[in-house]
Design a protein around this motif. Structure first.
Motif, short mmCIF file in Angstrom:
data_model
loop_
_atom_site.label_atom_id
_atom_site.label_comp_id
_atom_site.label_asym_id
_atom_site.label_seq_id
_atom_site.Cartn_x
_atom_site.Cartn_y
_atom_site.Cartn_z
N LYS A 241 0.84 -1.05 -0.07
CA LYS A 241 -0.02 -0.05 -0.14
C LYS A 241 0.74 1.32 -0.06
CE LYS A 241 -3.56 -2.54 2.64
NZ LYS A 241 -4.50 -2.51 3.94
N PRO B 106 -2.60 7.31 3.98
CA PRO B 106 -3.67 7.29 5.10
C PRO B 106 -5.14 7.29 4.40
CG PRO B 106 -2.20 8.74 5.93
CD PRO B 106 -1.59 8.37 4.37
N ILE B 107 -5.14 8.34 3.42
CA ILE B 107 -6.55 8.48 2.73
C ILE B 107 -6.76 7.29 1.77
CG2 ILE B 107 -7.56 9.97 1.03
CD1 ILE B 107 -6.18 12.14 1.85
N GLU C 119 -5.99 4.27 2.29
CA GLU C 119 -6.04 3.14 3.36
C GLU C 119 -7.42 3.29 3.77
OE1 GLU C 119 -5.27 -0.25 5.79
OE2 GLU C 119 -3.97 0.85 4.31
N LEU C 120 -8.02 4.54 4.01
CA LEU C 120 -9.21 4.68 4.41
C LEU C 120 -10.40 4.23 3.22
CD1 LEU C 120 -11.26 5.68 6.65
CD2 LEU C 120 -11.05 7.97 5.66
N ILE C 121 -10.17 4.67 2.24
CA ILE C 121 -10.93 4.46 1.02
C ILE C 121 -10.91 2.91 0.53
CG2 ILE C 121 -11.12 4.84 -1.61
CD1 ILE C 121 -9.87 7.60 -1.15
N ILE D 99 -10.49 0.64 2.91
CA ILE D 99 -11.40 0.15 3.80
C ILE D 99 -12.90 0.24 3.48
CG2 ILE D 99 -12.19 0.09 6.29
CD1 ILE D 99 -9.21 0.89 6.93
N ILE D 100 -13.46 1.31 3.31
CA ILE D 100 -14.82 1.63 2.66
C ILE D 100 -15.12 0.68 1.74
CG2 ILE D 100 -16.26 3.44 2.18
CD1 ILE D 100 -14.56 5.29 3.54
N ILE E 251 -18.86 9.91 -0.55
CA ILE E 251 -17.75 10.83 -0.51
C ILE E 251 -18.24 12.28 -0.73
CG2 ILE E 251 -15.85 11.95 -1.38
CD1 ILE E 251 -14.68 9.19 -1.91
N ILE F 127 -7.90 13.42 -2.10
CA ILE F 127 -8.73 12.22 -2.34
C ILE F 127 -8.57 11.53 -3.84
CG2 ILE F 127 -11.09 11.66 -2.51
CD1 ILE F 127 -11.80 13.56 -0.27
N TYR G 90 -5.74 -3.28 -1.90
CA TYR G 90 -6.76 -2.59 -0.74
C TYR G 90 -8.15 -3.40 -0.58
CZ TYR G 90 -3.58 1.39 -1.02
OH TYR G 90 -2.50 2.20 -1.10
#
Length: 428
Positions: free
Chosen positions: A5, A13-14, A16-18, A20-21, A48, A120, A134
């Protein structure tokens, strides 16, 4: 570009968050029998932009107020036109700042949304470009094939094979050529090798899969099962969203027209979104307004160019992102049109006055007890300075001498003595 990643500052980090979602959405869709990456992208896009709705409304309010205050700003700019000295430029900036304070907006208000959107966008590119890194559920689709391919060819000789002209037989390998010769690969790092295989296979086109089936016939069953699952995941209305439109067009025939749908729709929806946004009054002499007008034309065209070479999933995000913004814009426009701009300006003006008063009081408080004396020492410091008796006596004698001494009228000494007497009177 690797299965690892992204660790880039902010972007990592963004992403990573995307991821996960998206993985959560993908999991839920799988439970209802619709495990599709395209649908996951659409749902995530809606989430988003719904989360960014407050920022969008704020930006639209800024645009409406900016149009209202533009005549005042132009009047100030005309007042200082041609004056390039430092004092004039500072005065102009201060007057323009007062206008912004009056209307209760920030000079950088229009940049906030862009500053949030750009990270983003880059993070989405990282996720779409390397979905298996991811979305663990997608990576699992490669696992049986990768395990058997590693057992058959742990050195990667099959994938790195070249033709008579020295070109890689599998086009996707060129992106990862250095990984096959790295120390981690040659030393037999199993995790690294398998991740490399997933990265390469994730970039395979239809022709690559056929070639692999020829070169490794024993893996025919694994290849068929893997491609079937990937087609289920990546197929959206007949398009493989893992491929770019430029690659899809190479298939020829009707696929040329199908491939052009993504970039053309991206350009059209971006253009329609721009048209619905509040536009400033056109002024042929306003260079900034003319630049923005040109950008409003260029951006949709750039969207088409980017979508042509990027994975179709990115184009899908832009299209549905624009559609969501269009729907939002219609409702925002109705909301903004009902707003009492004059009442808003009056309210913001009162807030600006209160802030100015607080700043003034704070400045006055910070200056109390620190006035400078002619000797360059603050009175506060002078009061707390302790002198011994002999020093105090000497200073008093010097003061007495100055008081008794007569100076020639209008001389520099006479003026200095006048200042001394004025200061003493003020102290008394």
């Amino acid at each position: 570009m690797f299965l690892t990643k992204s660790t880039t500052f902010i972007i990592g980090p963004i992403a990573e968050l995307i991821g996960i979602i998206m993985n959560g959405i993908f999991y839920v869709l799988g439970k209802i029998g619709l495990p599709n990456i395209g649908l996951s992208i659409i749902i995530m896009t809606i989430l988003i932009y719904m989360a960014m709705l407050p920022l969008t409304i704020r930006q639209q309010k800024f645009s409406k107020l900016q149009r209202k205050m533009q005549p005042e700003i132009k009047k100030i700019q005309k007042k200082y036109q041609g004056r390039k000295d430092e004092a004039s430029m500072a005065a102009q900036q201060e007057e323009i700042k007062q206008v912004y304070d009056k209307y209760g907006v920030s000079a950088t208000g229009s940049c906030v949304q862009l500053l949030i959107q750009m990270p983003i966008l880059f993070a989405l590119y990282r996720v779409f470009y390397n979905i298996p890194a991811y979305l663990p559920l997608v990576k699992e689709a490669f696992s049986p094939l990768v395990e058997n391919l590693y057992k058959l060819d742990p050195t990667g000789a099959i994938l790195t094979a070249q033709d008579s002209e020295g070109k890689y037989i599998f086009s996707a390998v060129s992106q990862f050529a250095k990984r096959f010769t790295s120390e981690s690969f040659t030393s037999g790092d199993v995790t690294f090798i398998k991740n490399t295989l997933v990265d390469v296979l994730n970039k395979f086109q239809k022709a690559d899969w056929a070639t692999l089936a020829e070169k490794a016939s024993s893996l025919q069953g694994d290849i068929t099962a893997t491609t079937a699952k990937l087609n289920q995941y990546n197929n959206f209305l007949g398009l493989n969203i893992a491929e770019s439109p430029s690659n899809i067009m190479k298939q020829g025939g009707v696929m040329i027209a199908v491939a052009l749908i993504i970039p053309l729709l991206a350009a059209f929806t971006q253009w329609l979104n721009v048209k619905l946004m509040p536009q400033a009054e056109s002024d042929p002499n306003d260079q900034t307004a003319n630049t923005m007008k040109s950008m409003n034309i260029m951006m949709p065209a750039m969207s088409a160019v980017f979508c042509f070479s990027l994975p179709s999933g990115m184009g899908l995000y832009w299209i549905f992102g624009a559609i969501v913004r269009i729907v939002q814009q219609i409702f925002i426009n109705k909301h903004i049109d009902k707003m009492d701009v004059d009442a808003m300006i009056e309210k913001n003006s009162e807030k600006a006055k209160e802030k100015a008063e607080k700043r003034k009081e704070k400045a006055q408080d910070s200056s109390v007890g620190t006035e400078r004396t002619p000797a360059g020492v603050s009175r506060k410091n002078r009061l707390v300075t302790k002198l011994n008796p002999s020093q105090e006596k000497k200073i008093e004698e010097m003061n007495q001498s100055r008081r008794q001494k007569k100076f020639r009228q209008d001389s520099l000494s006479d003026k200095a003595d006048m200042v001394r007497r004025f200061n003493e009177a003020g102290e008394k």
